[in-house]
Design an enzyme around this catalytic site. Structure first.
Site, PDB file in Angstrom:
ATOM      1  CG  HIS A 128      -1.827   1.178   1.269  1.00  0.00           C
ATOM      2  ND1 HIS A 128      -2.338   1.681   2.451  1.00  0.00           N
ATOM      3  CD2 HIS A 128      -2.306   1.991   0.286  1.00  0.00           C
ATOM      4  CE1 HIS A 128      -3.091   2.728   2.186  1.00  0.00           C
ATOM      5  NE2 HIS A 128      -3.077   2.948   0.888  1.00  0.00           N
ATOM      6  CD  GLU A 174      -0.868   0.777   5.922  1.00  0.00           C
ATOM      7  OE1 GLU A 174      -1.177   0.949   7.103  1.00  0.00           O
ATOM      8  OE2 GLU A 174      -1.707   0.721   4.993  1.00  0.00           O
TER       9      GLU A 174
END
Length: 284
Positions: A140, A152
């Protein structure tokens, strides 16, 4: 595995940003979108972004040219065949992502790592569709990818240690700071951020303060660099709504109920900066 070749699905804001970051770091990139116009627009955005970095003396003109030469634009997933990593950065929609990822799975080798740049969807569920689910992972990136340091890295239930280690190493090599997150709707950052934005819309909906005063309150009172409503316009109100709907469906908790005003603005097509109008109005 030391990743040197990367495919990116999507030439929009997230896709071209990810492609740029990888190319500047010295990786070879193939960026794919649905048609030549979309690909050309994405390449143009990368060139403009690199020009800004040259102007700020973050890159040299030679480094900009070298990065652009590492990016190949394409409209065919077949160009992903021999790559080590493919990052899907398409629209935040389960059905669309599933369709794309199934097509990629049929083309790439079993050794190719497949990552999705989702902000809320289940990595475990998407991995279950892959013929080799152990090679599937979430990456992410945050908007805009060239500027935001965080990635992430989300492990699905099936994600192998080797896949996780390779992605952590790759994220660091392209200049990002990865954090490892378990699979759960919204992961860490958006799990905290989107309910705050949704609550700001409830405050606006109830007429407690103007948009400007709501944003000023959070900037001055909580030391945030941008107010929640202005941030919603930057993210896209449709994306904010989609994420809140995922939370509401998965957690079955009323605290994640999307604000009616947010839903109505999306229905009206007031999606934020990308449409020229959201909470605020922007010059196109």
């Amino acid at each position: 595995m030391k990743i040197q070749s990367v495919g990116v699905i999507g030439a929009g804001t997230m896709g071209n940003g990810i492609a740029q970051v990888c190319a500047v770091a010295g990786l070879d990139v193939v960026m794919v979108d649905v048609n030549d116009a979309a690909v050309d627009k994405g390449l143009g955005q990368i060139s403009k972004s690199l020009d800004r970095l040259v102007k700020k003396e973050i890159l040299t003109a030679e480094e900009k040219d070298a990065a652009l030469k590492r990016i190949k634009g394409s409209t065919s997933y077949a160009d992903f065949k021999d790559l080590q990593l493919v990052i899907e950065a398409a629209t935040e929609n389960q059905a669309i992502k599933e369709k794309i990822l199934k097509q990629v799975d049929e083309i790439v080798s079993k050794e190719t790592i497949i990552a999705t740049n989702t902000s809320s969807l289940s990595i475990t569920k998407l991995a279950a569709l892959d013929s080799t689910p152990s090679r599937f992972i979430g990456m992410h990136f945050f908007n805009p990818p060239p500027m935001m340091a965080l990635v992430e890295v989300i492990r699905g239930l099936q994600t192998s240690d080797a896949t996780h280690s390779a992605i952590i190493e790759m994220a660091k090599r392209i200049g990002k700071e990865p954090i490892t997150v378990k699979n759960s709707p919204g992961f860490v950052v958006n799990r905290i951020l989107l309910p705050m934005i949704n609550e700001a819309f409830f405050v606006l909906h109830e007429g407690l303060a103007s948009p400007e005063d709501i944003d000023a309150g959070m900037k001055l009172g909580c030391n945030q660099p941008i107010g929640p409503l202005a941030l919603a316009d930057l993210i896209g109100l449709d994306t904010c709504l989609a994420v809140m709907e995922v939370y509401f469906e998965n957690f079955s908790d009323s605290k994640y109920r999307p604000c009616p005003l947010l839903r109505e603005m999306v229905d009206a097509g007031y999606l934020g900066r990308k449409t020229g109008r959201g909470v605020y109005t922007y010059d196109q």
